[in-house]
Design a protein around this motif. Structure first.
Motif, PDB file in Angstrom:
ATOM      1  N   LEU A  87     -11.529  56.033   6.784  1.00  0.00           N
ATOM      2  CA  LEU A  87     -11.727  55.248   5.331  1.00  0.00           C
ATOM      3  C   LEU A  87     -11.440  53.521   5.805  1.00  0.00           C
ATOM      4  O   LEU A  87     -12.278  53.034   5.021  1.00  0.00           O
ATOM      5  N   GLY A  88     -10.713  53.031   6.566  1.00  0.00           N
ATOM      6  CA  GLY A  88     -10.489  51.631   6.619  1.00  0.00           C
ATOM      7  C   GLY A  88     -11.674  50.912   6.935  1.00  0.00           C
ATOM      8  O   GLY A  88     -12.243  50.083   6.254  1.00  0.00           O
ATOM      9  N   PRO A  89     -12.556  51.057   8.260  1.00  0.00           N
ATOM     10  CA  PRO A  89     -13.580  50.679   8.480  1.00  0.00           C
ATOM     11  C   PRO A  89     -14.775  50.875   7.521  1.00  0.00           C
ATOM     12  O   PRO A  89     -15.648  50.206   7.495  1.00  0.00           O
ATOM     13  N   LEU A  90     -14.859  52.049   6.835  1.00  0.00           N
ATOM     14  CA  LEU A  90     -15.851  52.201   5.937  1.00  0.00           C
ATOM     15  C   LEU A  90     -15.752  51.592   4.787  1.00  0.00           C
ATOM     16  O   LEU A  90     -16.675  51.217   4.306  1.00  0.00           O
ATOM     17  N   PHE A  91     -14.734  51.538   4.316  1.00  0.00           N
ATOM     18  CA  PHE A  91     -14.538  50.762   2.865  1.00  0.00           C
ATOM     19  C   PHE A  91     -13.681  49.423   2.703  1.00  0.00           C
ATOM     20  O   PHE A  91     -13.796  48.683   1.793  1.00  0.00           O
ATOM     21  N   PHE A  92     -13.247  48.953   4.044  1.00  0.00           N
ATOM     22  CA  PHE A  92     -12.655  47.760   3.872  1.00  0.00           C
ATOM     23  C   PHE A  92     -13.297  47.051   5.392  1.00  0.00           C
ATOM     24  O   PHE A  92     -12.158  46.685   6.220  1.00  0.00           O
ATOM     25  N   PRO A  93     -14.366  47.051   5.503  1.00  0.00           N
ATOM     26  CA  PRO A  93     -14.788  46.554   6.754  1.00  0.00           C
ATOM     27  C   PRO A  93     -14.625  45.216   7.096  1.00  0.00           C
ATOM     28  O   PRO A  93     -14.631  44.668   8.367  1.00  0.00           O
ATOM     29  N   THR A 150     -11.709  65.227  -6.357  1.00  0.00           N
ATOM     30  CA  THR A 150     -11.595  65.320  -4.753  1.00  0.00           C
ATOM     31  C   THR A 150     -13.387  65.286  -4.406  1.00  0.00           C
ATOM     32  O   THR A 150     -13.693  64.808  -3.377  1.00  0.00           O
ATOM     33  N   ALA A 151     -14.263  66.276  -5.061  1.00  0.00           N
ATOM     34  CA  ALA A 151     -15.084  66.549  -4.509  1.00  0.00           C
ATOM     35  C   ALA A 151     -16.091  65.249  -4.922  1.00  0.00           C
ATOM     36  O   ALA A 151     -17.222  64.822  -4.074  1.00  0.00           O
ATOM     37  N   ALA A 152     -15.974  64.512  -5.789  1.00  0.00           N
ATOM     38  CA  ALA A 152     -16.537  63.135  -6.185  1.00  0.00           C
ATOM     39  C   ALA A 152     -16.114  62.282  -4.932  1.00  0.00           C
ATOM     40  O   ALA A 152     -17.083  61.186  -4.747  1.00  0.00           O
ATOM     41  N   VAL A 153     -15.129  62.225  -4.329  1.00  0.00           N
ATOM     42  CA  VAL A 153     -14.950  61.232  -3.194  1.00  0.00           C
ATOM     43  C   VAL A 153     -15.840  61.481  -1.884  1.00  0.00           C
ATOM     44  O   VAL A 153     -16.320  60.502  -1.496  1.00  0.00           O
ATOM     45  N   GLY A 154     -16.359  62.571  -1.904  1.00  0.00           N
ATOM     46  CA  GLY A 154     -17.280  63.003  -0.816  1.00  0.00           C
ATOM     47  C   GLY A 154     -18.762  62.296  -1.186  1.00  0.00           C
ATOM     48  O   GLY A 154     -19.523  62.297  -0.200  1.00  0.00           O
ATOM     49  N   PHE A 155     -18.932  61.760  -2.397  1.00  0.00           N
ATOM     50  CA  PHE A 155     -20.189  61.292  -2.640  1.00  0.00           C
ATOM     51  C   PHE A 155     -20.296  59.484  -2.984  1.00  0.00           C
ATOM     52  O   PHE A 155     -21.082  58.936  -3.289  1.00  0.00           O
ATOM     53  N   VAL A 156     -18.979  59.067  -2.899  1.00  0.00           N
ATOM     54  CA  VAL A 156     -18.846  57.633  -2.862  1.00  0.00           C
ATOM     55  C   VAL A 156     -19.681  56.832  -1.871  1.00  0.00           C
ATOM     56  O   VAL A 156     -19.237  56.947  -0.752  1.00  0.00           O
ATOM     57  N   PRO A 157     -20.527  56.095  -2.047  1.00  0.00           N
ATOM     58  CA  PRO A 157     -21.316  55.087  -1.233  1.00  0.00           C
ATOM     59  C   PRO A 157     -20.007  54.047  -0.632  1.00  0.00           C
ATOM     60  O   PRO A 157     -18.934  53.844  -1.054  1.00  0.00           O
ATOM     61  N   THR A 158     -20.358  53.981   0.896  1.00  0.00           N
ATOM     62  CA  THR A 158     -19.352  53.075   1.509  1.00  0.00           C
ATOM     63  C   THR A 158     -19.651  51.644   1.170  1.00  0.00           C
ATOM     64  O   THR A 158     -20.806  51.118   0.569  1.00  0.00           O
ATOM     65  N   TYR A 159     -19.111  50.750   1.886  1.00  0.00           N
ATOM     66  CA  TYR A 159     -18.977  49.316   1.399  1.00  0.00           C
ATOM     67  C   TYR A 159     -20.185  48.738   1.712  1.00  0.00           C
ATOM     68  O   TYR A 159     -20.602  47.735   1.156  1.00  0.00           O
ATOM     69  N   ASP A 160     -20.802  49.040   2.783  1.00  0.00           N
ATOM     70  CA  ASP A 160     -22.021  48.466   3.222  1.00  0.00           C
ATOM     71  C   ASP A 160     -23.209  48.747   2.242  1.00  0.00           C
ATOM     72  O   ASP A 160     -24.217  48.230   2.374  1.00  0.00           O
ATOM     73  N   ILE A 200     -22.557  49.349  -1.420  1.00  0.00           N
ATOM     74  CA  ILE A 200     -22.507  49.027  -2.724  1.00  0.00           C
ATOM     75  C   ILE A 200     -21.461  47.939  -2.810  1.00  0.00           C
ATOM     76  O   ILE A 200     -20.919  47.519  -3.951  1.00  0.00           O
ATOM     77  N   GLY A 201     -20.937  47.184  -1.800  1.00  0.00           N
ATOM     78  CA  GLY A 201     -19.975  46.308  -1.612  1.00  0.00           C
ATOM     79  C   GLY A 201     -18.477  46.646  -2.347  1.00  0.00           C
ATOM     80  O   GLY A 201     -18.216  47.866  -2.087  1.00  0.00           O
ATOM     81  N   ALA A 202     -18.006  45.754  -3.085  1.00  0.00           N
ATOM     82  CA  ALA A 202     -16.517  46.025  -3.400  1.00  0.00           C
ATOM     83  C   ALA A 202     -16.469  47.160  -4.440  1.00  0.00           C
ATOM     84  O   ALA A 202     -15.326  47.707  -4.676  1.00  0.00           O
ATOM     85  N   ALA A 203     -17.689  47.680  -5.050  1.00  0.00           N
ATOM     86  CA  ALA A 203     -17.352  48.685  -5.873  1.00  0.00           C
ATOM     87  C   ALA A 203     -16.880  49.926  -5.187  1.00  0.00           C
ATOM     88  O   ALA A 203     -16.523  51.048  -5.906  1.00  0.00           O
ATOM     89  N   ALA A 204     -17.296  50.070  -3.919  1.00  0.00           N
ATOM     90  CA  ALA A 204     -16.873  51.181  -3.087  1.00  0.00           C
ATOM     91  C   ALA A 204     -15.494  51.445  -3.106  1.00  0.00           C
ATOM     92  O   ALA A 204     -14.958  52.666  -3.565  1.00  0.00           O
ATOM     93  N   PRO A 205     -14.740  50.592  -2.539  1.00  0.00           N
ATOM     94  CA  PRO A 205     -12.973  50.844  -2.681  1.00  0.00           C
ATOM     95  C   PRO A 205     -12.614  51.018  -4.103  1.00  0.00           C
ATOM     96  O   PRO A 205     -11.687  51.794  -4.424  1.00  0.00           O
TER      97      PRO A 205
END
Length: 427
Positions: A30-36, A89-99, A101-106
């Motif tokens: 999650l670190g590199p995907l949501f806080f790159p 929890t199921a919804a976490v699997g659908f959250v787009p990454t930072y690259d 949607i930007g800051a909305a992802a985290p």
């Protein structure tokens, strides 16, 4: 009793599966995907920070679901908490990454983690109460220990799926979509858990209190006014176990893969071996609690875990998977010696009209100190070279605090071994 305990344990396993799936993903990807934009260390800290949000939400979930558990019954709480945690929890699997949607992802990730924690905060109290309040005297420790096997089953399920995916997929595939699969599976598991819980009978203790007109109008207000010392002692007592568990199962995974260069599949396998040993031992600890008493085992287990964290850190630092598995198994055996009896012991501390709120709130409040802060603190303390003894010292200090709090709590086995009366201890 078998049907009630099975439904409680299955639901607890599913909800902890949800919680651990996030913890493992936080340690691995999650670190590199949501806080790159962060450094590797800062990204890990940020991922563990979102992990901690779930622990902050858990006492709030205990207040919310505990209120309805003490007003409307234990069974509705089990259904509502499982539904909330499963959907989040199921919804976490659908959250787009930072690259994408930007800051909305985290931000979305943090919101869903909060909802996960909110649901889990209501789960533990409802599950153990329904089992403990149905259990016969003399076997309450055994039956109430079965929901305590849920975390081990949930951990093995979550990490087993991660292990399979990690072994089958390339690193790029795992980071792209593989880490999402355990979260998608949570929705299917939640449906199975709801089916198991749909026809459970209500707790006889709650039904008796309702028939006598002894239900609390505002359980949380009454709890904080008359029993605040008991709540704080409960929270302090369980904090050490939380610190031990999440040091072994969450922080050590990050440390082994990022600092020691251990393959994530190997590290996951080593931790799973330790957790399987812990899960298998849980009912035996509950049975032992019926014979020897809850508080003596809680004291012994907490002391053993506080001392045992030092050999665990030494074995972990070797970078050897068998050593890591051995250290995890020994430390988690010490942990479960204390926590295996809490399913019976904590409810016995509170009177029936406040029990769902009091037991759940006190138990989950301890998770903030022991569970939310420990991976963050351990990651910071382990930054230097050499064996991270500072991590062991940190966990040992929390265990020492827990020992003092357990010593301050009353012994509920006043009627002899196995005879805790579930009538609540003095304020």
């Amino acid at each position: 009793m078998g049907r009630i305990a099975a439904a409680s344990a299955a639901g607890t396993a599913i909800e902890f599966y949800d919680f651990f799936a996030y913890g493992t993903a936080a340690a691995l990807v999650l670190g590199p995907l949501f806080f790159p934009d962060f450094s590797a260390m800062a990204g890990t800290l940020a991922a563990f920070g979102t992990f901690g949000v779930g622990f902050v939400a858990r006492p709030l979930g205990s207040m919310l679901f505990g209120h309805f558990g003490d007003r409307l019954g234990r069974r509705p709480v089990l259904v509502a908490s499982l539904m909330l945690t499963g959907l989040a929890t199921a919804a976490v699997g659908f959250v787009p990454t930072y690259d994408r949607i930007g800051a909305a992802a985290p931000a979305i990730l943090i919101a869903l983690r909060f909802l996960q924690g909110l649901g889990l905060g209501g789960e533990w109290g409802g599950a153990v109460l329904l089992t403990a309040e149905h259990a016969p005297r003399g076997r309450r420790g055994l039956w109430a220990s079965l929901p305590q096997t849920g975390p081990a089953v949930g951990f093995v399920l979550a990490n087993g799926i991660m292990l399979v995916l990690s072994g089958w997929l390339t690193d790029a595939q795992f980071r792209d979509w593989g880490w999402r699969v355990p979260f998608w599976a949570a929705g299917v598991l939640a449906l199975g858990g709801l089916w198991l819980r749909a026809a459970l009978p209500e707790s006889p203790d709650f039904a008796a209190a309702a028939e006598r007109g002894q239900l609390a109008r505002l359980p949380l207000g009454e709890l904080l006014r008359d029993h605040w010392r008991l709540v704080l002692l409960t929270a302090g007592a369980v904090a050490g176990g939380y610190a031990v568990f999440y040091t072994v199962t969450t922080w050590s995974l990050s440390y082994a893969t990022e600092r020691l260069g251990m393959d994530r599949t190997v590290a996951l396998g080593a931790l799973m071996a330790g957790v399987v040993v812990k899960g298998a031992a849980t009912p035996f600890v509950g049975l032992l609690g019926d014979r020897l008493g809850r508080r003596p085992l809680a004291l012994a287990g907490t002391a053993a875990a506080g001392v045992g964290i030092f050999p665990f850190i030494w074995l972990l630092a070797t970078g050897s998977a068998p050593a890591m598995a051995l250290g995890a198994a020994l430390e988690l055996l010490a942990f479960i010696t204390a926590f295996g009896v809490l399913g019976a012991y904590v409810p016995e501390l509170y009177e029936p009209r406040l029990r769902c709120t009091g037991a759940g709130f006190g138990y989950n409040l301890g998770g903030i100190l022991g569970g939310a802060l420990t991976p963050l603190a351990a990651t910071r303390l382990a930054q230097g070279e050499g064996t991270p003894w500072a991590v062991a010292a940190y966990v040992a200090m929390i265990a020492l605090l827990s020992l003092a709090c357990f010593a301050g709590l009353p012994d509920t086995m006043t009627g002899g071994a196995g005879e805790g009366d579930l009538v609540g201890a003095p304020a």
